[in-house]
Design a protein around this motif. Structure first.
Motif, PDB file in Angstrom:
ATOM      1  N   ASP A   1      31.486  18.456  -4.902  1.00  0.00           N
ATOM      2  CA  ASP A   1      31.033  18.590  -6.290  1.00  0.00           C
ATOM      3  C   ASP A   1      30.384  17.317  -6.830  1.00  0.00           C
ATOM      4  N   SER A   2      29.856  16.485  -5.944  1.00  0.00           N
ATOM      5  CA  SER A   2      29.218  15.242  -6.396  1.00  0.00           C
ATOM      6  C   SER A   2      27.701  15.369  -6.508  1.00  0.00           C
ATOM      7  N   GLU A   3      27.142  16.496  -6.068  1.00  0.00           N
ATOM      8  CA  GLU A   3      25.696  16.662  -6.093  1.00  0.00           C
ATOM      9  C   GLU A   3      25.175  16.751  -7.528  1.00  0.00           C
ATOM     10  N   HIS A   4      24.106  16.027  -7.809  1.00  0.00           N
ATOM     11  CA  HIS A   4      23.516  16.062  -9.139  1.00  0.00           C
ATOM     12  C   HIS A   4      22.086  15.545  -9.063  1.00  0.00           C
ATOM     13  N   ASP A   5      21.351  15.704 -10.124  1.00  0.00           N
ATOM     14  CA  ASP A   5      20.011  15.144 -10.248  1.00  0.00           C
ATOM     15  C   ASP A   5      20.158  13.678 -10.617  1.00  0.00           C
ATOM     16  N   ASP A   6      19.789  12.790  -9.692  1.00  0.00           N
ATOM     17  CA  ASP A   6      20.019  11.364  -9.953  1.00  0.00           C
ATOM     18  C   ASP A   6      18.873  10.711 -10.721  1.00  0.00           C
ATOM     19  N   GLY A   7      17.825  11.498 -11.038  1.00  0.00           N
ATOM     20  CA  GLY A   7      16.732  10.973 -11.834  1.00  0.00           C
ATOM     21  C   GLY A   7      15.726  10.146 -11.065  1.00  0.00           C
ATOM     22  N   ARG A   8      15.945   9.949  -9.780  1.00  0.00           N
ATOM     23  CA  ARG A   8      15.046   9.118  -8.971  1.00  0.00           C
ATOM     24  C   ARG A   8      14.518   9.867  -7.751  1.00  0.00           C
TER      25      ARG A   8
ATOM     26  N   ALA B   1       0.830  -1.207   0.000  1.00  0.00           N
ATOM     27  CA  ALA B   1       0.000   0.000   0.000  1.00  0.00           C
ATOM     28  C   ALA B   1       0.865   1.258   0.000  1.00  0.00           C
ATOM     29  N   LEU B   2       1.986   1.211   0.710  1.00  0.00           N
ATOM     30  CA  LEU B   2       2.875   2.368   0.741  1.00  0.00           C
ATOM     31  C   LEU B   2       3.520   2.616  -0.624  1.00  0.00           C
ATOM     32  N   ARG B   3       3.843   1.541  -1.332  1.00  0.00           N
ATOM     33  CA  ARG B   3       4.404   1.718  -2.675  1.00  0.00           C
ATOM     34  C   ARG B   3       3.393   2.406  -3.596  1.00  0.00           C
ATOM     35  N   GLU B   4       2.126   2.053  -3.465  1.00  0.00           N
ATOM     36  CA  GLU B   4       1.102   2.684  -4.292  1.00  0.00           C
ATOM     37  C   GLU B   4       0.936   4.153  -3.922  1.00  0.00           C
ATOM     38  N   ARG B   5       1.044   4.471  -2.636  1.00  0.00           N
ATOM     39  CA  ARG B   5       0.819   5.839  -2.168  1.00  0.00           C
ATOM     40  C   ARG B   5       2.046   6.729  -2.377  1.00  0.00           C
ATOM     41  N   LEU B   6       3.216   6.217  -2.047  1.00  0.00           N
ATOM     42  CA  LEU B   6       4.421   7.031  -2.006  1.00  0.00           C
ATOM     43  C   LEU B   6       5.379   6.783  -3.157  1.00  0.00           C
ATOM     44  N   GLY B   7       5.233   5.635  -3.838  1.00  0.00           N
ATOM     45  CA  GLY B   7       6.152   5.301  -4.923  1.00  0.00           C
ATOM     46  C   GLY B   7       7.333   4.479  -4.434  1.00  0.00           C
ATOM     47  N   ASP B   8       7.961   3.774  -5.347  1.00  0.00           N
ATOM     48  CA  ASP B   8       9.064   2.877  -5.008  1.00  0.00           C
ATOM     49  C   ASP B   8      10.260   3.612  -4.419  1.00  0.00           C
ATOM     50  N   ALA B   9      10.581   4.783  -4.965  1.00  0.00           N
ATOM     51  CA  ALA B   9      11.798   5.486  -4.536  1.00  0.00           C
ATOM     52  C   ALA B   9      11.747   5.839  -3.054  1.00  0.00           C
ATOM     53  N   ARG B  10      10.589   6.253  -2.574  1.00  0.00           N
ATOM     54  CA  ARG B  10      10.492   6.604  -1.152  1.00  0.00           C
ATOM     55  C   ARG B  10      10.480   5.371  -0.268  1.00  0.00           C
TER      56      ARG B  10
ATOM     57  N   GLY C   1      13.908   3.954   0.073  1.00  0.00           N
ATOM     58  CA  GLY C   1      14.916   4.896   0.546  1.00  0.00           C
ATOM     59  C   GLY C   1      14.527   5.568   1.846  1.00  0.00           C
ATOM     60  N   PRO C   2      14.045   6.821   1.790  1.00  0.00           N
ATOM     61  CA  PRO C   2      13.845   7.598   3.020  1.00  0.00           C
ATOM     62  C   PRO C   2      12.782   7.061   3.968  1.00  0.00           C
ATOM     63  N   LEU C   3      11.895   6.177   3.519  1.00  0.00           N
ATOM     64  CA  LEU C   3      10.905   5.623   4.438  1.00  0.00           C
ATOM     65  C   LEU C   3      11.519   4.619   5.402  1.00  0.00           C
ATOM     66  N   THR C   4      12.495   3.857   4.942  1.00  0.00           N
ATOM     67  CA  THR C   4      12.965   2.712   5.714  1.00  0.00           C
ATOM     68  C   THR C   4      14.034   3.045   6.737  1.00  0.00           C
ATOM     69  N   ASN C   5      14.743   4.145   6.540  1.00  0.00           N
ATOM     70  CA  ASN C   5      15.808   4.482   7.481  1.00  0.00           C
ATOM     71  C   ASN C   5      16.297   5.879   7.146  1.00  0.00           C
ATOM     72  N   GLY C   6      17.282   6.352   7.873  1.00  0.00           N
ATOM     73  CA  GLY C   6      17.892   7.619   7.517  1.00  0.00           C
ATOM     74  C   GLY C   6      17.716   8.697   8.563  1.00  0.00           C
ATOM     75  N   HIS C   7      17.995   9.936   8.142  1.00  0.00           N
ATOM     76  CA  HIS C   7      18.045  11.082   9.039  1.00  0.00           C
ATOM     77  C   HIS C   7      17.755  12.327   8.235  1.00  0.00           C
TER      78      HIS C   7
END
Length: 449
Positions: free
Chosen positions: A407-414, A296-305, A308-314
């Motif tokens: 200088d590694s920051e970029h749009d990763d497309g996801r 249900a979360l994949r349908e609501r938030l999408g695979d990328a979230r 990634g940020p849903l499962t862990n992090g800061h």
């Protein structure tokens, strides 16, 4: 890395009876040489200097959107919660029209607090010094010995000072003293996408469980805020023992933590977030993990979230609001001088969670990132250690290195916005870039009428 903010809007007119401070009453320090975002260097005087700290209060905290409370703390008129905006004490309350109002917690007579309780419900806010009393709409409604004042004394001009702008996002209440701010949602920008991974699991939103935990640390507030924005790098070393405790039986998590793949989001407004991608080990409350409907979360938030940020992090919302998605932990780093901060922490859970799942999340957060949590203790020790030696004459003059991932920051497309590898100082550089920008920009109260 940072955008340019032009001063705008006229100074707020002074109310009748108000005084104006001379513009030169406080020094305005140019901090350009203290933060080198292009070279990845930081002068540690930003953690220790009293004049810089006073300038932070008026140029960083006063104009910014600051986290105040959660909407679940207010259910009926008169419910209130006292907190701070920088070092200014404020009352957050629900008025009789069920609007969230925020007032400076200071009597207009002699300046004492009109509410000394942390939380509760009331009809009026009454100063215990001389008895001036204020309604839930901030108006002055009772003045003992009213006949002793001049005929021109008008109670309508002496109500509580109100925070001019209060907005909410996903149940989180923010306020700003800026009379003409950029809207909260616009200020969050791409950061809102990352916040939704924690706050937008279902239509019912989130609620607070377990009250608010508060503790004091010896350390500058920026040390905590920047770590939550940018620093997965410390996890392997600082939290090694805690990770061993949480590892599945017979497994050692160290290598998987060290070599974990992920992304770090950095934003010109100073916000930042880091998160593993496709984590193999999940260090979360298993009861919550088992209850969660990831489909249900994949349908609501999408695979990328979800991956990634849903499962862990800061993450940190500039300047001083941070959160940990896997723990349901939200917290504010209240500044208490250049050398001290007060940490206030809430546990938020999905409103749809059954009671036993809510309790599992509350206990997990308390044991890991509560005042005596096995991770929180490590972090507090690090910040206090940095602060303890930063006043040394030689030490204070040695620059700090923020060059990882230059200088590694970029749009990763996801993932929205600009991201770098998980192990990076990119969000830290952006955090201090935004701090430098605000510190060098006159705020509305410094402009000429």
């Amino acid at each position: 890395m940072t955008s340019t903010i032009e001063p705008r809007g006229a100074a707020t007119p002074a109310p009748r009876g108000a005084l104006r401070r001379p513009a030169d009453m406080a020094p305005n320090l140019d901090v350009s040489g203290l933060v080198d975002t292009a070279g990845g260097l930081l002068d540690r005087v930003v953690f220790t200097d009293q004049d810089l700290y006073r300038q932070e209060l008026r140029r960083v905290f006063a104009p910014s959107w600051l986290f105040l409370a959660h909407t679940d703390q207010f259910h009926r008129p008169g419910d209130f919660f006292t907190t701070y905006m920088g070092e200014d004490p404020v009352i957050v309350t629900l008025d009789r029209d069920r609007r969230i109002r925020v007032y400076l917690n200071s009597c207009r007579h002699r300046g004492a607090r009109v509410c000394r309780a942390d939380v509760g419900t009331t009809r009026n806010f009454t100063c215990t010094y001389h008895g001036w009393s204020y309604n839930l709409d901030g108006s002055l409604v009772s003045v003992p010995n009213r006949d002793g004042y001049p005929e021109e004394f008008e109670t309508g001009q002496w109500g509580l000072v109100e925070v001019p702008h209060v907005e909410t996002y996903r149940g989180l209440i923010f306020g700003t003293w800026n009379p003409e701010p950029t809207g909260l949602r616009e200020s969050l920008g791409d950061m809102a996408w990352y916040m939704d991974a924690m706050l937008d699991h279902d239509e019912e939103g989130t609620v607070v469980v377990g009250g608010i935990h508060k503790w004091v640390l010896e350390g500058n507030w920026k040390l905590a805020a920047e770590q939550f924005a940018t620093d997965w790098y410390h996890v392997n070393m600082s939290h090694a023992s805690a990770l061993m405790v949480l590892a599945p039986p017979g497994k050692k998590p160290k290598d998987e933590v060290v070599h974990r793949a992920g992304r770090q989001f950095s934003d010109a407004n100073g916000h930042g977030a880091g998160f593993p991608v496709h984590p193999k080990n999940r260090f979360d409350a298993q009861t919550v993990h088992k209850w969660t409907d990831y489909g249900a979360l994949r349908e609501r938030l999408g695979d990328a979230r979800v991956e990634g940020p849903l499962t862990n992090g800061h993450a940190t919302v500039f300047p001083n609001f941070s959160y940990l998605p896997v723990n349901g932990s939200i917290r504010i780093w209240h500044p208490k001088g250049p050398d001290r901060m007060e940490v206030w922490s809430w546990t938020v859970v999905d409103k749809s969670m059954p009671e036993e799942v809510r309790e599992a999340q509350r206990l997990y957060n308390l044991r890991t990132f509560g005042p005596s949590g096995i991770f929180e203790q490590d972090d507090g020790e690090n910040w206090s250690e940095v602060q303890a030696i930063s006043h040394g004459f030689i030490t204070n003059g040695v620059a700090l290195n923020y060059q990882m991932g230059m200088d590694s920051e970029h749009d990763d497309g996801r993932h929205p916005g600009r991201t770098s590898e998980l192990y990076s100082d990119a969000a830290g550089r952006a955090f201090y870039g935004r701090w430098r920008e605000l510190m060098n920009t006159p705020a509305w109260h410094e402009e000429q009428a």
